[in-house]
Design a protein around this motif. Sequence first.
Motif, PDB file in Angstrom:
ATOM      1  N   TYR A 159       4.531 -28.033 -29.904  1.00 18.97           N
ATOM      2  CA  TYR A 159       5.825 -28.688 -30.114  1.00 18.97           C
ATOM      3  C   TYR A 159       6.849 -27.667 -30.574  1.00 18.97           C
ATOM      4  O   TYR A 159       6.574 -26.790 -31.401  1.00 18.97           O
ATOM      5  CB  TYR A 159       5.714 -29.795 -31.162  1.00 18.97           C
ATOM      6  CG  TYR A 159       7.059 -30.379 -31.564  1.00 18.97           C
ATOM      7  CD1 TYR A 159       7.662 -31.365 -30.800  1.00 18.97           C
ATOM      8  CD2 TYR A 159       7.733 -29.913 -32.689  1.00 18.97           C
ATOM      9  CE1 TYR A 159       8.899 -31.892 -31.155  1.00 18.97           C
ATOM     10  CE2 TYR A 159       8.967 -30.436 -33.053  1.00 18.97           C
ATOM     11  CZ  TYR A 159       9.549 -31.421 -32.279  1.00 18.97           C
ATOM     12  OH  TYR A 159      10.778 -31.926 -32.622  1.00 18.97           O
ATOM     13  N   ALA A 179      -1.332 -27.365 -32.375  1.00 18.73           N
ATOM     14  CA  ALA A 179      -2.294 -28.217 -33.071  1.00 18.73           C
ATOM     15  C   ALA A 179      -3.464 -28.530 -32.144  1.00 18.73           C
ATOM     16  O   ALA A 179      -3.313 -28.614 -30.920  1.00 18.73           O
ATOM     17  CB  ALA A 179      -1.631 -29.507 -33.538  1.00 18.73           C
ATOM     18  N   SER A 181      -4.990 -31.352 -32.146  1.00 17.29           N
ATOM     19  CA  SER A 181      -4.701 -32.696 -31.644  1.00 17.29           C
ATOM     20  C   SER A 181      -3.476 -33.230 -32.358  1.00 17.29           C
ATOM     21  O   SER A 181      -3.089 -32.738 -33.423  1.00 17.29           O
ATOM     22  CB  SER A 181      -5.894 -33.641 -31.845  1.00 17.29           C
ATOM     23  OG  SER A 181      -6.187 -33.782 -33.219  1.00 17.29           O
ATOM     24  N   ALA A 182      -2.887 -34.244 -31.758  1.00 14.88           N
ATOM     25  CA  ALA A 182      -1.702 -34.856 -32.342  1.00 14.88           C
ATOM     26  C   ALA A 182      -1.632 -36.307 -31.913  1.00 14.88           C
ATOM     27  O   ALA A 182      -2.172 -36.698 -30.867  1.00 14.88           O
ATOM     28  CB  ALA A 182      -0.429 -34.122 -31.925  1.00 14.88           C
ATOM     29  N   GLU A 192       2.045 -36.901 -35.804  1.00 15.28           N
ATOM     30  CA  GLU A 192       1.063 -36.343 -36.723  1.00 15.28           C
ATOM     31  C   GLU A 192       0.276 -35.244 -36.027  1.00 15.28           C
ATOM     32  O   GLU A 192      -0.110 -35.377 -34.859  1.00 15.28           O
ATOM     33  CB  GLU A 192       0.106 -37.433 -37.213  1.00 15.28           C
ATOM     34  CG  GLU A 192       0.796 -38.573 -37.944  1.00 15.28           C
ATOM     35  CD  GLU A 192      -0.163 -39.702 -38.259  1.00 15.28           C
ATOM     36  OE1 GLU A 192      -0.682 -40.302 -37.278  1.00 15.28           O
ATOM     37  OE2 GLU A 192      -0.412 -39.973 -39.448  1.00 15.28           O
ATOM     38  N   TYR A 193       0.031 -34.143 -36.773  1.00 17.10           N
ATOM     39  CA  TYR A 193      -0.712 -33.009 -36.222  1.00 17.10           C
ATOM     40  C   TYR A 193      -1.963 -32.776 -37.058  1.00 17.10           C
ATOM     41  O   TYR A 193      -1.950 -32.922 -38.290  1.00 17.10           O
ATOM     42  CB  TYR A 193       0.140 -31.735 -36.246  1.00 17.10           C
ATOM     43  CG  TYR A 193       1.446 -31.844 -35.490  1.00 17.10           C
ATOM     44  CD1 TYR A 193       1.528 -31.529 -34.143  1.00 17.10           C
ATOM     45  CD2 TYR A 193       2.601 -32.259 -36.151  1.00 17.10           C
ATOM     46  CE1 TYR A 193       2.736 -31.630 -33.459  1.00 17.10           C
ATOM     47  CE2 TYR A 193       3.809 -32.360 -35.482  1.00 17.10           C
ATOM     48  CZ  TYR A 193       3.865 -32.043 -34.133  1.00 17.10           C
ATOM     49  OH  TYR A 193       5.056 -32.144 -33.464  1.00 17.10           O
ATOM     50  N   TYR A 194      -3.033 -32.372 -36.378  1.00 15.60           N
ATOM     51  CA  TYR A 194      -4.292 -32.033 -37.033  1.00 15.60           C
ATOM     52  C   TYR A 194      -4.668 -30.605 -36.665  1.00 15.60           C
ATOM     53  O   TYR A 194      -4.577 -30.213 -35.499  1.00 15.60           O
ATOM     54  CB  TYR A 194      -5.393 -33.007 -36.612  1.00 15.60           C
ATOM     55  CG  TYR A 194      -5.098 -34.452 -36.972  1.00 15.60           C
ATOM     56  CD1 TYR A 194      -5.513 -34.986 -38.189  1.00 15.60           C
ATOM     57  CD2 TYR A 194      -4.374 -35.266 -36.097  1.00 15.60           C
ATOM     58  CE1 TYR A 194      -5.226 -36.308 -38.521  1.00 15.60           C
ATOM     59  CE2 TYR A 194      -4.081 -36.587 -36.428  1.00 15.60           C
ATOM     60  CZ  TYR A 194      -4.511 -37.095 -37.641  1.00 15.60           C
ATOM     61  OH  TYR A 194      -4.223 -38.397 -37.965  1.00 15.60           O
ATOM     62  N   ALA A 196      -3.063 -27.745 -37.602  1.00 17.43           N
ATOM     63  CA  ALA A 196      -1.791 -27.265 -37.065  1.00 17.43           C
ATOM     64  C   ALA A 196      -1.481 -25.863 -37.569  1.00 17.43           C
ATOM     65  O   ALA A 196      -1.761 -25.509 -38.721  1.00 17.43           O
ATOM     66  CB  ALA A 196      -0.658 -28.210 -37.435  1.00 17.43           C
ATOM     67  N   TRP A 212       2.846 -33.909 -40.604  1.00 19.73           N
ATOM     68  CA  TRP A 212       3.569 -34.865 -39.762  1.00 19.73           C
ATOM     69  C   TRP A 212       5.068 -34.741 -40.013  1.00 19.73           C
ATOM     70  O   TRP A 212       5.505 -34.272 -41.065  1.00 19.73           O
ATOM     71  CB  TRP A 212       3.097 -36.302 -40.012  1.00 19.73           C
ATOM     72  CG  TRP A 212       3.525 -36.903 -41.325  1.00 19.73           C
ATOM     73  CD1 TRP A 212       2.883 -36.850 -42.515  1.00 19.73           C
ATOM     74  CD2 TRP A 212       4.717 -37.673 -41.551  1.00 19.73           C
ATOM     75  NE1 TRP A 212       3.589 -37.520 -43.479  1.00 19.73           N
ATOM     76  CE2 TRP A 212       4.724 -38.040 -42.919  1.00 19.73           C
ATOM     77  CE3 TRP A 212       5.774 -38.081 -40.739  1.00 19.73           C
ATOM     78  CZ2 TRP A 212       5.742 -38.796 -43.485  1.00 19.73           C
ATOM     79  CZ3 TRP A 212       6.797 -38.830 -41.303  1.00 19.73           C
ATOM     80  CH2 TRP A 212       6.770 -39.188 -42.657  1.00 19.73           C
TER      81      TRP A 212
END
Length: 744
Positions: A159, A179, A181-182, A192-194, A196, A212
Motif C-alpha cells: 500500500y 504486509a 496479509s491485510a 488492517e495489516y499483519y 507489516a 491499521w
Amino acid sequence: MMGIRYCCCLPLAALAVICSVLPHRAAHAQMSNILAPTPTENVKKDEPVTFSADQVEYDKDKALVTATGHVEAWQNGHVLRADRITFDRNTGVAAATGNVVLLEPDGEVMFADYAEMRNNMKDGILKDVRALLQQNGRMAANGAQRTGGQINEMSKVVYSVCNACATDPSRPLLWQIRAKSAVQDLEHKKIEYYDATLDMFGIPVAYVPYFWHADPSVKRMSGILPPVLGNSSNIGAFYGQPYYWVIDDQSDATFTPMITSRAGPQMDAEYRRRFNSGYLVLNGSAGYINDSLQGSVASTGQFSWDDTWRYGFVVNRASSADYVRDFHLTSGLSGDPNILASQFYLEGFGDGAYARLDSRIYQGLNDTITDSQLPVVLPRYEYSYFGRQDSLGGRLSVDAGAFNVIRTDGTNTRRASLALNWERPFVGRLGDLWKVTLHGDAIGYNASQLENQPTFGNTDNMSAARALPQVALDFRWPFARNSGAWGTQLIEPIAQVIVAPQTGDSQNWRYPNEDSLDFEFTDANLFGFNRFPGVDRLEGGTRANVALHTAWYLGGTAFDGIIGQSYRTNKDYLFPAASGLQNQVSDIVARATFAPSPWLDVTYRTRLNPGPISTHFADAVASAGVPLFRVNAGYIYTNYDPYYYYQQAPPPPASSGYYVPRNEITLGASSQWGHYRLSANVRRDLATNQMVYVGGDAVYEDECFIFDLRFYRRYTSYNGDNGATAVLFLLTFKTIGQFGYRAL
C-alpha cells in the motif's frame, strides 16, 4: 451486425447475461430464453442490474451464459467490467477474465486478472489485485477474497499513496507498506495489516506485527493517533498517546494521556461539536509540577441567535504560568505567551450599525506581569453607526460606549462616552477636494484608586464629565499626469485645519487612562482629531496638519510617498516627551513605498527632529527575491521605549528606561523549489548588542510525504529562565499518520 450493441436490465443473479449482438428481431427472443429460469430455480427479488456486451452465447446443456467484448454491468453505483464473463446458472458463479475492473460507489477502483464472483457479487475471489483508493491511495495484492460484500481479505499486500517515478517507474517508491496479509473492512472503513513493514526508498525502516489505518475515503474515524514524544528541559522525557473518538456526525473528542520523567503524568482532553447555529470547543488539562496538581482550561464557542445577533465566549485559564510554560500549552490557549484572555460577548450587525456587549478577564503568564494589576472588564458596551447621506450631502456617524473596569491593585474605572461625527465633502471647479467635519466627544467618569497604576492621579476618588467640540476643514488637490511610456505621476498637497478648545496636560492626573496608552506619532495618524487611541486622552487646541503626497506608476513599478508635519498655536505637554508632538512645530513624519516589480518591495517610515535633523523614529521593511530565493529584512528604531512611560506618574524620571532607545533588526531568508522549502530568521537587539532569537525551518513535501525540521532558540529570559531551545521534526505519511519528536 457487429456494430450493433444491445442493453438490458436483469436480476443480479443473472450477472453474466448481457445483451448480445444478434439479429435485431431475434435478439429479445433469444434473451428471453436465456433468462427463463428452470422450474426448480429459486428466483430472487433483487434490484435489476444493467448489462451490456458485444456478444452473448448460451450453452443450454451446461447452463452457461458467456458474454464477451467490452462486458459491463452496473447497479446503484457498482460497475463491473471485463473482456469476458461466464455465468453458471447451476452454481450462480460468475467468472470474469481479462482486464477485470470493479468500481465501487465511494470511488475505489479494483483491477484484477481474474475474478470469480457469487451471491450477487457479495462473495468472490480475485487474483493479481490492484486497487485505486481515494486520496491517491494504491494497493496491490497477490489475491483477495471478498466476503459478504464488506470484507476483502488479501495476501502479500503493498500500500502507498506515492506516485511512481515518471522517468523510471521501476525505482522504489518514497514509502510503502508491505504486509503478509491485510483486511480491507468496507463496512467500518479501515485497513488492517499483519506482519507489516514500512519501506522508504525500498529499504525497510520499521516493522510492526499489527497495524491499521482508516480507509482513505474516511474523513474521521475513532482510534489511536500517532504519539507525541520528545524531551524538555523542564519536564524531561515525555510520551503522550492521543486517542480520537468520533462521537457522532457533529461531535468528536480527543484524549491525550502523557507521562514525563520529571514532572509526573498529565492528561489533556478536548471536545468539539458543530451545531446548526454555531460551534463549541472545550479543552481541559491536568498535570503535576513539583508534586503539585496543576490544570488549564481553553474553551471557545460561538452561536447565532438570528440573522442579526450572535453570542459566544472564549475561556483561557491556567493554575500557573509555569504549568503553561513547561507543557507548552500557549498555542492551545490564547496564543499569547504573556497573557491569557477570556471573554463572553453578545454582538449584533445592522444596516450600517454594530453593537457589542462583553466582559473580559486576564491572567498573566510572565513574572513581570502582576495579576492583581490586570483589569477585569465587567461589562463593556460599544455601539457604532454610520448613516446614509442626508439632504445636505453629509453623513453622520455615532460611536458610543460604556464600561466598568475593576482592579485589585490599580484604578477602578466606570466610563460612558459618546462621539458624534458629521462630514460633508465638496469638489471644487479645479478638481480640488474639500471636506468639512464637525466632531464632538463627551465622556463621563466615576473612578476610585485613581492614584494607582495606570493613571497615577493626584486623588483617590473622582467623578467628572467633559466634552470637546471640534471642527476641521480638509483640503486635497491631486495633480495627475499621464506620461505615456513614462507612466502616471501624481502630486497631491494635503492640508487640514482643526479648531478646538485647549485641553492641556491636566488630563494625565485628572482622568483615568484605559484606552489611550499605546501611542506613536507617524504618517498614519498625522491627520485626525485625536492622535491618541481611544478617548481617555483628547488632543485639543487649534492646529494645522500639512503633507505632500506623491506617487508614480510605471507599468509594474509603483512608488508612493508622503511627508508631512503638524503645527499648533501652543505647546501641548499632554504628549509624552520625545513623542515629537509637544512643541508648536512637530517632528517631520514621512513614508515611502517602492515596489518596482514582484521581486522587490520596500517600505520605510520615519520621524525626524525638524532642527537639527535627527532620527527619532525609523521603521523599515524590505523583501526581495523570487520564490527560489527571497530575503526579507526589518529594522525599528525609536528614541524612547514607550513600555516604561506608564510605570509611574508622567513625566518619567531621568533614570527611567523610557529614555533608552529601541534599536532592533530582523533578517530572514526563504527558498522554495520543487518539493523543498527552506527558511531562516534572526532578530538582534542593536542597543544591547545581544541576540533575541534565531530560527529555521526545512520542509520537504510531495503528494504522499512531509518532512518538517524546525529549530528555534530564544535568548531572552522568560519567567526567570535562561532562554530556551526547541528542535522539532515531524514525519507525515499521508493517509497513515504523523510521527515526530520534540526537544525543548
